[in-house]
Design an enzyme around this catalytic site. Structure first.
Site, mmCIF file in Angstrom:
data_model
loop_
_atom_site.group_PDB
_atom_site.id
_atom_site.type_symbol
_atom_site.label_atom_id
_atom_site.label_comp_id
_atom_site.label_asym_id
_atom_site.label_seq_id
_atom_site.Cartn_x
_atom_site.Cartn_y
_atom_site.Cartn_z
ATOM 1 N N GLY A 45 0.805 -1.221 0.000
ATOM 2 C CA GLY A 45 0.000 0.000 0.000
ATOM 3 C C GLY A 45 0.838 1.270 0.000
ATOM 4 N N ALA A 46 1.744 1.360 0.963
ATOM 5 C CA ALA A 46 2.530 2.576 1.097
ATOM 6 C C ALA A 46 3.656 2.335 2.094
ATOM 7 C CB ALA A 46 1.649 3.720 1.596
ATOM 8 N N MET A 47 4.555 3.321 2.186
ATOM 9 C CA MET A 47 5.716 3.161 3.073
ATOM 10 C C MET A 47 6.051 4.474 3.764
ATOM 11 S SD MET A 47 8.030 1.212 4.311
ATOM 12 C CE MET A 47 9.141 1.869 5.531
ATOM 13 N N GLU A 48 6.304 4.355 5.066
ATOM 14 C CA GLU A 48 6.411 5.527 5.942
ATOM 15 C C GLU A 48 7.810 6.140 6.023
ATOM 16 O OE1 GLU A 48 5.889 2.286 7.023
ATOM 17 O OE2 GLU A 48 6.940 1.905 8.900
ATOM 18 N N ASN A 49 8.647 6.036 4.979
ATOM 19 C CA ASN A 49 9.999 6.598 5.031
ATOM 20 C C ASN A 49 9.988 7.993 5.640
ATOM 21 O OD1 ASN A 49 10.723 4.395 3.149
ATOM 22 N ND2 ASN A 49 9.494 5.629 1.746
ATOM 23 N N HIS A 64 -2.282 6.412 8.344
ATOM 24 C CA HIS A 64 -1.422 5.343 8.867
ATOM 25 C C HIS A 64 0.056 5.696 8.664
ATOM 26 C CE1 HIS A 64 -0.473 1.056 9.771
ATOM 27 N NE2 HIS A 64 0.569 1.318 8.983
ATOM 28 N N GLU A 65 0.410 6.038 7.444
ATOM 29 C CA GLU A 65 1.834 6.316 7.172
ATOM 30 C C GLU A 65 2.277 7.560 7.929
ATOM 31 O OE1 GLU A 65 3.126 3.829 5.920
ATOM 32 O OE2 GLU A 65 1.332 2.949 4.998
ATOM 33 N N HIS A 111 2.968 6.817 11.534
ATOM 34 C CA HIS A 111 4.242 6.111 11.749
ATOM 35 C C HIS A 111 5.371 7.083 12.111
ATOM 36 C CE1 HIS A 111 3.811 1.857 11.127
ATOM 37 N NE2 HIS A 111 3.409 1.916 9.872
ATOM 38 N N GLU A 151 3.410 -1.622 13.943
ATOM 39 C CA GLU A 151 2.271 -1.830 13.043
ATOM 40 C C GLU A 151 0.948 -1.961 13.793
ATOM 41 O OE1 GLU A 151 2.476 -0.992 10.209
ATOM 42 O OE2 GLU A 151 4.586 -1.216 9.658
HETATM 43 N N1 B3K Z 1 5.703 -0.457 6.871
HETATM 44 C C1 B3K Z 1 5.205 -0.678 5.543
HETATM 45 C C2 B3K Z 1 5.154 -2.108 5.145
HETATM 46 C C3 B3K Z 1 6.417 -2.634 4.632
HETATM 47 C C4 B3K Z 1 6.224 -4.020 4.069
HETATM 48 C C5 B3K Z 1 7.496 -4.646 3.696
HETATM 49 N N2 B3K Z 1 7.288 -5.926 3.073
HETATM 50 C C6 B3K Z 1 3.860 -0.073 5.340
HETATM 51 C C7 B3K Z 1 3.055 0.132 6.550
HETATM 52 O O1 B3K Z 1 2.727 -0.762 7.295
HETATM 53 O O2 B3K Z 1 2.747 1.251 6.815
HETATM 54 ZN ZN ZN Z 2 2.340 0.410 8.958
#
Ligand code: B3K
Ligand code: ZN
Length: 853
Positions: A256-260, A292-293, A296, A315
């Protein structure tokens, strides 16, 4: 092929060194990107032994390596670069490496890769090692500075921009972070921008970066982001901590997405929305995922995980927070029902099968296989229970302490529970079992009425799961209310705390035997085992003051009816039809709630229920039962449906608000039922008149259910053929509504169309994933469904093992079915396992699924 090595929680050891800073330079090139890394290292004072320095790396071509400026020749193998202890200084030192990588050929979409001419990264969990040599583990946190050189207009990384010139840009992230939060994006992108002023008055520039032309479809995501930022300040006291917050939408993305940190990267389907292209569900998901992101940033980034076994620390908590947020933004009751439906559909299913694992697993082979419904959804439920047990105020004190005590840490579940113990004085040793034991507890309910005393007795059973034959009784918060036979509430919601295997609770001073409303708000992730007469369920559906349990009563009734038809050839009962009719036409109820009541239980859910009864589910019979119930409902609701549809079919200008979405959902539910009566006339005209994607999809679904809609499919494709996110719906919808006997053939036909870009994870899921989700189609006795899905998993695996492994969970329920189906499913899994060069990801999944029988 990656090596199969099991990692154990018990083996945790701090890293040999600390990384004080990281300077990275990227000279981007599709086939020959150079990455220069300068790491300032020193021995970790927590490690008394003098260890060698071992860095992770995969698929890197080492160009040079220098220690304090001197060229050295470290030991390099397929996964690591090692410098022996005796070659390392005792004091701080600098290690410089230069590597070459080829992002264009990176089809796994992990590390640095390219999507339609744009460079982007995905590093969680262990993708940074595909970019440069580094201790790629979450407890090694460091300050990153990044320089990007490329002939592209937009060059982004984490933190704040420091300087830029023609074809280069530099970024500095002041917050120490683990490598999994690193991100880089470069491309020809356009921004939708806004600004946010934090509670303490700092201005933050917000940008959502998309491909040219898409910037008109970012307003809702931006609005969601701003609301999330404000909410986290107001509810958790958490402010944003950089000068800019960037979001980038990319079409090729594994999840879905990533919280970098400061640079969230999103699957474009969870960013882009307009009324014509996005459904109301899409809007709700965009809001939830943006939140959500963003959340994080504190729960995940400022406080991260010590190791990947602690994944639920960030998570579970962040899902819990995004659920709270969506509940505050929309109808809390409707959100709760939806969240529980998802939990049951995905997590209960996982917990009941061969892939069951604890919220905090104790071993893994491929960590990417543990981003599961158990870690996320059950992880969030566990926090919900904790909050119920310690109360609002206790929860707030504990969270404040958590942020205070652990800001900047890589923390553990023990740290998390400790703050609750310290803030509330409560002993959580028994509660901790929720983190270590897998499986969904079954709670049996018995009642007794004697001389004005009403007694509820609960018995909990904790079923065996793979590797965990014996379980202990858990703490289960059970929220209960009691109703009088006339429908009044005599005992408003109270929380009963179950801690033993069997426990009774007495209620005195009641004038008549009450009707109990048990597990209000779904206060614990358990299965309630309670035989109740249909009349009582209908009574609760009509009178319960707890919205969740009101819905649940109708749900339980519908499930019983469906199981009876599938198992015994029973007929649809009037209890259920009458009860549902009164809810449907009760204008005092929220339309969204009524729409949820009209959504019949899914076929997979019924299969699970039948299996839990110790019987064999027959997918074809379940499918027929569900259709029969829909037909009977259409007859029972009769002319009223027309009126309802007309009332809801207003001309109000489109708004994505929950209120309007609820009206649309009810209207579409009515349309589906009406179609059963008019042969699809109204649905065809509704499709032609549709003013939003929700209406378009709703009308098309109704037609497909009648085995019509071919002309509409053609016109849909003609209109949306260029929009991949919309076309994903076109693929998935046809397969979802296909006749079970034809689902696999239809999928094969769609695979043959030029639009089937199988290397794109969204499209792969929209086609192969959709077949897996068509319960009766996938489990069709011909075995075609199993074979087709297995073949495509094998085709995808060498290119993108992560997505292949994820979609393979289609097979996790195979032990439920009859011997013939089990044989076919086993054969499909065996074919997967016998493939040469199978990835570690897919191998682990197939082996775990097969171990069940
Ligand atoms: N933290 C990422 C998920 C990464 C999955 C890696 N296979 C997205 C999330 O939970 O917000
Ligand atoms: Zn997450």
């Amino acid at each position: 092929m990656s090596e199969q090595k099991t990692v154990y929680l018990a083996d945790y050891l701090p890293y040999s060194h600390l990384v004080d800073s990281v300077d990275l330079t990227f000279r981007l090139h599709p086939t020959a990107t150079r990455v220069l890394a300068r790491l300032k290292l020193r021995p970790n004072p927590d490690r008394k032994d003098r260890d060698h320095l071992r860095l992770d790396g995969e698929g890197l071509t080492l160009i040079s390596c220098r220690l304090d400026g001197q060229p050295i020749a470290p030991t390099v193998d397929a996964q690591s670069l090692t410098i022996a202890a005796h070659e390392l200084p005792h004091a701080p030192f600098t290690l410089e490496t230069e590597v070459e990588i080829a992002p264009e050929g990176n089809t796994a979409l992990e590390g640095l890769y390219m999507s339609k001419g744009m460079y982007c990264t995905q590093c969680e969990a262990e993708g940074f090692r595909k970019i440069t040599w580094y201790p790629d583990r979450p407890d090694v946190m460091s300050r990153f500075k990044v320089r990007i050189e490329a002939d592209l207009p937009v060059l982004l990384s984490n933190g704040n921009p420091t300087s830029q010139g023609p074809n280069w840009a530099e970024w500095d992230d002041p917050w120490p972070k683990p490598a999994y939060l690193f991100a880089l994006v470069a491309g020809d992108l356009r921004a939708h921008s806004a600004a946010f002023t934090t509670a303490s008055g700092r201005k933050v520039d917000l940008h959502i970066w998309v491909r040219p032309g898409d910037e008109t479809r970012c307003a809702y995501a931006m609005d969601s982001l701003i609301r999330s930022m404000r909410w986290d300040e107001q509810v958790y006291g958490r402010e944003y901590d950089l000068e800019v917050f960037n979001i980038v939408a990319v079409d090729d993305f594994n999840m879905g997405a990533m919280e970098n940190k400061g640079l969230n990267i999103f699957n474009s389907r969870y960013v882009l929305a307009s009324p014509e292209t996005a459904t109301d569900d899409d809007y709700a998901r965009i809001e939830a995922i943006i939140a959500h992101e963003y959340f994080h940033n504190w729960t995940g980034n400022r406080i991260t995980c010590r190791d990947w076994f602690q994944l639920c620390l960030k998570e579970g908590l962040t899902v819990f927070r995004d659920h709270q947020f969506s509940g505050d933004m929309r109808s809390a009751a409707v959100r709760r029902i939806e969240d529980v439906a998802t939990l049951r559909g995905r997590q209960f299913r996982e917990d009941a099968g061969p892939l069951a694992h604890p919220v905090r697993p104790e071993s893994f082979i491929e960590i990417n296989n543990f981003y599961t419904a158990t870690v996320y959804e059950k992880g969030a439920e566990v926090i919900g229970m904790l909050k119920s047990l310690v109360g609002e105020a206790g929860y707030k004190r504990a969270l404040d302490l958590y942020f205070d005590r652990h800001d900047g840490d890589a923390a553990t579940i023990e740290d998390w529970l400790q703050v609750f113990e310290d803030a509330t004085g409560r002993d959580l040793s028994q509660f901790k079992l929720w983190y270590s034991e897998a499986g969904t507890p079954q709670v049996k309910v018995d009642e007794a009425w004697d001389n004005g005393v009403y007694t509820l007795t609960f018995t909990q059973k904790n079923p065996a799961t793979p590797g965990q034959p014996k379980k202990q009784p858990k703490v289960i918060p059970i929220k209960v209310g009691l109703l009088n036979p006339n429908g009044d509430e005599v005992v408003p919601t109270i929380m009963l705390e179950m801690t033993r295997a069997k426990q009774s609770f007495r209620f005195e001073g009641l004038a008549a035997k009450p009707v109990p409303s048990i597990l209000r708000g779904f206060s614990a992730p358990v299965v309630l085992d309670r035989k109740a007469p249909a009349a009582e369920r209908a009574f609760l559906l009509a009178h319960d003051t707890d919205a969740f349990n009101k819905w649940e009563a109708g749900r339980a009734l519908a499930k019983e009816v469906m199981a009876d038809i599938a198992l015994k050839g029973a007929t649809v009962t009037s209890d259920w039809l009458d009860a549902l009719a009164s809810v449907t036409f009760d204008d005092s109820l929220d339309p969204a709630f009524r729409a949820l009541c009209l959504r019949l239980p899914g076929e997979d859910d019924i299969a699970q229920t039948i299996h839990a009864m110790g019987r064999l589910p027959d997918p074809a019979k379940i499918h027929a039962a569900r259709r029969e119930m829909t037909g009977a409902l259409a007859v029972r609701l009769g002319e009223g449906l027309q009126r309802l549809y007309k009332d809801l079919d207003d001309n109000a200008p489109f708004s994505p608000s929950a209120a309007q979405a609820g009206r649309r959902a009810l209207k579409i539910a009515a349309l589906g039922l009406l179609s059963r009566r008019d042969g699809g006339k109204l649905a065809a005209s509704a499709f032609a008149r549709a003013r939003s994607m929700t209406e378009e999809i709703g009308a098309l679904s109704a037609l497909l259910d009648l085995r019509q809609g071919q002309a509409e499919l053609v016109s849909f494709a003609a209109r949306w053929g260029r929009d991949a996110n919309v076309m994903d719906k076109w693929y998935a919808l046809q397969i979802a509504h296909a006749d079970p006997a034809e689902a696999a053939d239809l999928t094969a036909t769609l695979i043959g169309t030029p639009g089937f870009d199988w290397k794109n994870p969204n499209r792969f899921r929209a086609v192969i994933g959709a077949l897996a989700a068509n319960h009766a189609g996938f489990h069709h006795r011909s075995g075609k469904g199993y074979r087709l899905v297995a073949d495509w998993l094998l085709k995808l695996d060498p290119l993108n093992p992560q997505t292949a492994a994820r979609v393979s969970t289609a097979f996790e329920t195979w032990p439920r079915y009859d011997a013939a189906r089990r044989r076919l499913a086993r054969a499909a899994l065996d074919t997967i396992l016998s493939a040469p060069d199978l990835s570690g990801d897919l191998r682990e999944m197939a082996e775990r699924m097969l171990s069940a029988g």
